[in-house]
Design a protein around this motif. Structure first.
Motif, short mmCIF file in Angstrom:
data_model
loop_
_atom_site.label_atom_id
_atom_site.label_comp_id
_atom_site.label_asym_id
_atom_site.label_seq_id
_atom_site.Cartn_x
_atom_site.Cartn_y
_atom_site.Cartn_z
N ALA A 208 0.82 -1.21 0.00
CA ALA A 208 0.00 0.00 0.00
C ALA A 208 0.85 1.25 0.00
CB ALA A 208 -0.92 0.01 1.22
N ARG A 209 0.27 2.30 -0.55
CA ARG A 209 0.80 3.65 -0.35
C ARG A 209 -0.03 4.27 0.75
NH1 ARG A 209 0.80 8.75 -4.70
NH2 ARG A 209 1.30 10.35 -3.15
N MET A 210 0.61 4.68 1.84
CA MET A 210 -0.09 5.19 3.01
C MET A 210 0.28 6.64 3.27
SD MET A 210 0.36 1.97 5.63
CE MET A 210 -1.18 2.36 6.50
N GLY A 211 -0.49 7.29 4.12
CA GLY A 211 -0.09 8.58 4.65
C GLY A 211 0.88 8.34 5.81
N PRO A 212 1.75 9.29 6.11
CA PRO A 212 2.70 9.09 7.21
C PRO A 212 2.03 8.74 8.54
CG PRO A 212 3.37 10.95 5.88
CD PRO A 212 2.01 10.54 5.37
N ALA A 213 0.96 9.45 8.89
CA ALA A 213 0.31 9.18 10.17
C ALA A 213 -0.41 7.83 10.18
CB ALA A 213 -0.68 10.29 10.51
N PRO B 295 -2.67 19.51 12.38
CA PRO B 295 -3.54 20.56 12.94
C PRO B 295 -3.88 20.33 14.42
CG PRO B 295 -4.31 19.93 10.78
CD PRO B 295 -3.22 18.97 11.12
N LYS B 296 -4.17 19.09 14.80
CA LYS B 296 -4.61 18.81 16.16
C LYS B 296 -3.47 18.83 17.17
CE LYS B 296 -8.86 16.22 15.23
NZ LYS B 296 -9.58 14.97 15.46
N HIS B 297 -2.27 18.44 16.74
CA HIS B 297 -1.18 18.30 17.70
C HIS B 297 -0.09 19.37 17.57
CE1 HIS B 297 -2.55 14.39 19.24
NE2 HIS B 297 -2.95 14.17 18.00
N VAL B 298 0.02 20.01 16.43
CA VAL B 298 1.04 21.05 16.25
C VAL B 298 0.40 22.43 16.24
CG1 VAL B 298 2.87 21.94 14.76
CG2 VAL B 298 2.57 19.47 15.02
N PHE B 299 -0.56 22.63 15.33
CA PHE B 299 -1.22 23.93 15.23
C PHE B 299 -1.97 24.26 16.52
CE2 PHE B 299 -4.85 26.62 14.05
CZ PHE B 299 -4.20 27.68 13.42
N ALA B 300 -2.70 23.29 17.07
CA ALA B 300 -3.46 23.54 18.29
C ALA B 300 -2.54 23.90 19.46
CB ALA B 300 -4.30 22.31 18.65
N LYS B 301 -1.35 23.29 19.49
CA LYS B 301 -0.38 23.62 20.54
C LYS B 301 0.07 25.07 20.41
CE LYS B 301 3.90 21.94 22.66
NZ LYS B 301 4.98 20.92 22.58
N GLN C 180 -4.90 25.95 22.60
CA GLN C 180 -6.21 25.38 22.88
C GLN C 180 -6.60 24.40 21.78
OE1 GLN C 180 -9.60 28.23 22.21
NE2 GLN C 180 -7.94 29.69 21.81
N PRO C 181 -7.53 23.48 22.08
CA PRO C 181 -7.95 22.50 21.07
C PRO C 181 -8.65 23.19 19.90
CG PRO C 181 -8.63 21.82 23.27
CD PRO C 181 -8.17 23.25 23.38
N LEU C 182 -8.57 22.54 18.73
CA LEU C 182 -9.26 23.08 17.56
C LEU C 182 -10.74 23.26 17.82
CD1 LEU C 182 -7.69 21.02 14.61
CD2 LEU C 182 -6.95 23.23 15.53
N GLU C 183 -11.32 22.30 18.56
CA GLU C 183 -12.77 22.31 18.79
C GLU C 183 -13.24 23.55 19.56
OE1 GLU C 183 -11.45 18.31 17.81
OE2 GLU C 183 -10.74 19.79 19.28
N SER C 184 -12.37 24.10 20.38
CA SER C 184 -12.77 25.30 21.15
C SER C 184 -12.39 26.59 20.43
CB SER C 184 -12.13 25.27 22.54
OG SER C 184 -10.71 25.31 22.45
N GLN D 28 9.93 9.01 12.32
CA GLN D 28 9.97 9.36 13.74
C GLN D 28 9.41 10.75 14.00
OE1 GLN D 28 10.71 7.13 16.09
NE2 GLN D 28 10.05 8.66 17.59
N PRO D 29 9.64 11.76 13.13
CA PRO D 29 9.04 13.07 13.37
C PRO D 29 7.51 13.03 13.45
CG PRO D 29 10.77 13.27 11.75
CD PRO D 29 10.56 11.79 11.96
N VAL D 30 6.90 12.13 12.69
CA VAL D 30 5.44 11.97 12.74
C VAL D 30 5.05 11.30 14.05
CG1 VAL D 30 3.42 11.00 11.62
CG2 VAL D 30 5.35 11.82 10.24
N ARG D 31 5.79 10.28 14.40
CA ARG D 31 5.52 9.56 15.66
C ARG D 31 5.66 10.48 16.86
NH1 ARG D 31 8.57 5.66 14.40
NH2 ARG D 31 6.99 4.19 13.68
N ASP D 32 6.62 11.40 16.79
CA ASP D 32 6.90 12.29 17.91
C ASP D 32 5.75 13.25 18.24
OD1 ASP D 32 9.40 11.18 18.28
OD2 ASP D 32 10.46 12.75 17.18
N ILE D 33 4.92 13.58 17.25
CA ILE D 33 3.87 14.57 17.51
C ILE D 33 2.56 13.96 17.99
CG2 ILE D 33 4.87 16.17 15.85
CD1 ILE D 33 2.63 15.53 13.94
N TYR D 34 2.47 12.63 18.04
CA TYR D 34 1.25 12.03 18.58
C TYR D 34 1.11 12.38 20.05
CZ TYR D 34 -0.55 9.01 14.88
OH TYR D 34 -1.14 8.54 13.74
#
Length: 293
Positions: free
Chosen positions: A92-97, A166-172, A176-180, A287-293
């Motif tokens: 498969a071709r996957m996305g990094p996350a 967006p959820k783990h980098v931009f929100a930081k 605040q969370p994107l939802e708020s 690893q850079p992707v794994r690090d932002i989870y």
């Protein structure tokens, strides 16, 4: 002839894969050597068009492996992960996350190739891309602060640039969370759909991959319709992965189709995906992707 299978076809495939894997285990087999190779790709835009873009790879795989090769059209990123983990698909071709998530579930899942993307208006050439926050140029939204309370389009819960960043980098950065912060958030299913929702006014802003934005806004006039108001750090491009349980000889032949042999077909698929060359990769590259989870 390529066969496009909808996700509902995974149900019998899951059963066949389960039976095949358990039969092999019962016989003491040490690796998987399927009579047919099944490939899939994450949906990023026009899925049928994306499937056709990978046709030269399928032809190369058929010639190199000497077995039938089929491609399956999934409805979501999660469907690709499910197919790989179950053994219903082998490549498969996957996305990094989505790769990082799948690798956590199956440590044998192996990334072996990615590609360098051609330079475009939103990034230089290289085996990386950015997550971009875009708005319509005529929307009056000139900066991040102006997006507060607006309608936001995300791609898929397992999309790297369209959800994870967006959820783990931009929100930081927002604190605040994107939802708020945003007034409304919805998933579109693909980068192309997110871009189109901004263009037609159904969303005020969207997070999309730089490579996908360049593909949709291919001419200068179209580029003038969108404004980029935020860009992430660079992240590695999509990995091509195979099940680690495959026999070593089969895995080597697959790698060679991407990285060594069949140059004409390799050049054709690279042209289709705006690539410069395929490059070898490993799990550590993500690893850079794994690090932002």
């Amino acid at each position: 002839m390529t066969i496009f299978r909808p996700y509902r076809a995974f149900a019998p495939l899951l059963l066949l894969a389960w039976l095949g894997l358990h039969t092999a285990a019962a016989l003491g087999a040490e690796c998987e050597n399927p009579a047919m190779l099944r490939m899939s790709i994450i949906p990023s835009g026009d899925l049928k068009k994306d499937m056709l873009a990978h046709q030269p790879l399928l032809q190369g795989l058929r010639a190199a492996l000497g077995i039938p090769v089929e491609i399956y059209a999934p409805p979501s990123y999660g469907a690709v992960v499910e197919g790989l983990l179950s053994g219903a698909i082998q490549l498969a071709r996957m996305g990094p996350a989505s790769y990082v998530a799948a690798r956590k579930a199956d440590p044998q899942l192996t990334p072996f190739a990615s590609f360098e993307h051609k330079a475009n208006a939103y990034q230089p050439a290289g085996a990386f891309y950015y997550s971009l926050l875009i708005v319509r140029a005529d929307s009056g939204i000139a900066n991040i602060a102006a997006t507060h309370g607006k309608r936001l389009a995300l791609v898929d819960p397992q999309s790297t640039s369209g959800a994870l960043i967006p959820k783990h980098v931009f929100a930081k950065q927002l604190g605040q969370p994107l939802e708020s912060y945003f007034g409304q958030i919805g998933y579109t299913g693909s980068h192309v759909q997110s871009i189109n929702r901004v263009l037609d006014g159904r969303a005020d802003a969207a997070f999309v991959a730089s490579v996908n934005l360049a593909a949709v806004l291919a001419d200068p006039a179209a580029m003038q319709k969108v404004r980029v108001i935020w860009r992430s750090q660079a992240f590695p491009l999509d990995p091509f992965v195979y099940r680690g349980q495959l026999c070593e000889g089969l895995k080597k032949k697959i790698r060679d189709v991407f990285l060594k042999n069949d140059g004409a077909r390799r050049a054709a698929v690279l042209e289709n995906i705006d690539g410069v060359r395929f490059v070898p990769i490993s799990d550590q590259d993500y690893q850079p992707v794994r690090d932002i989870y």
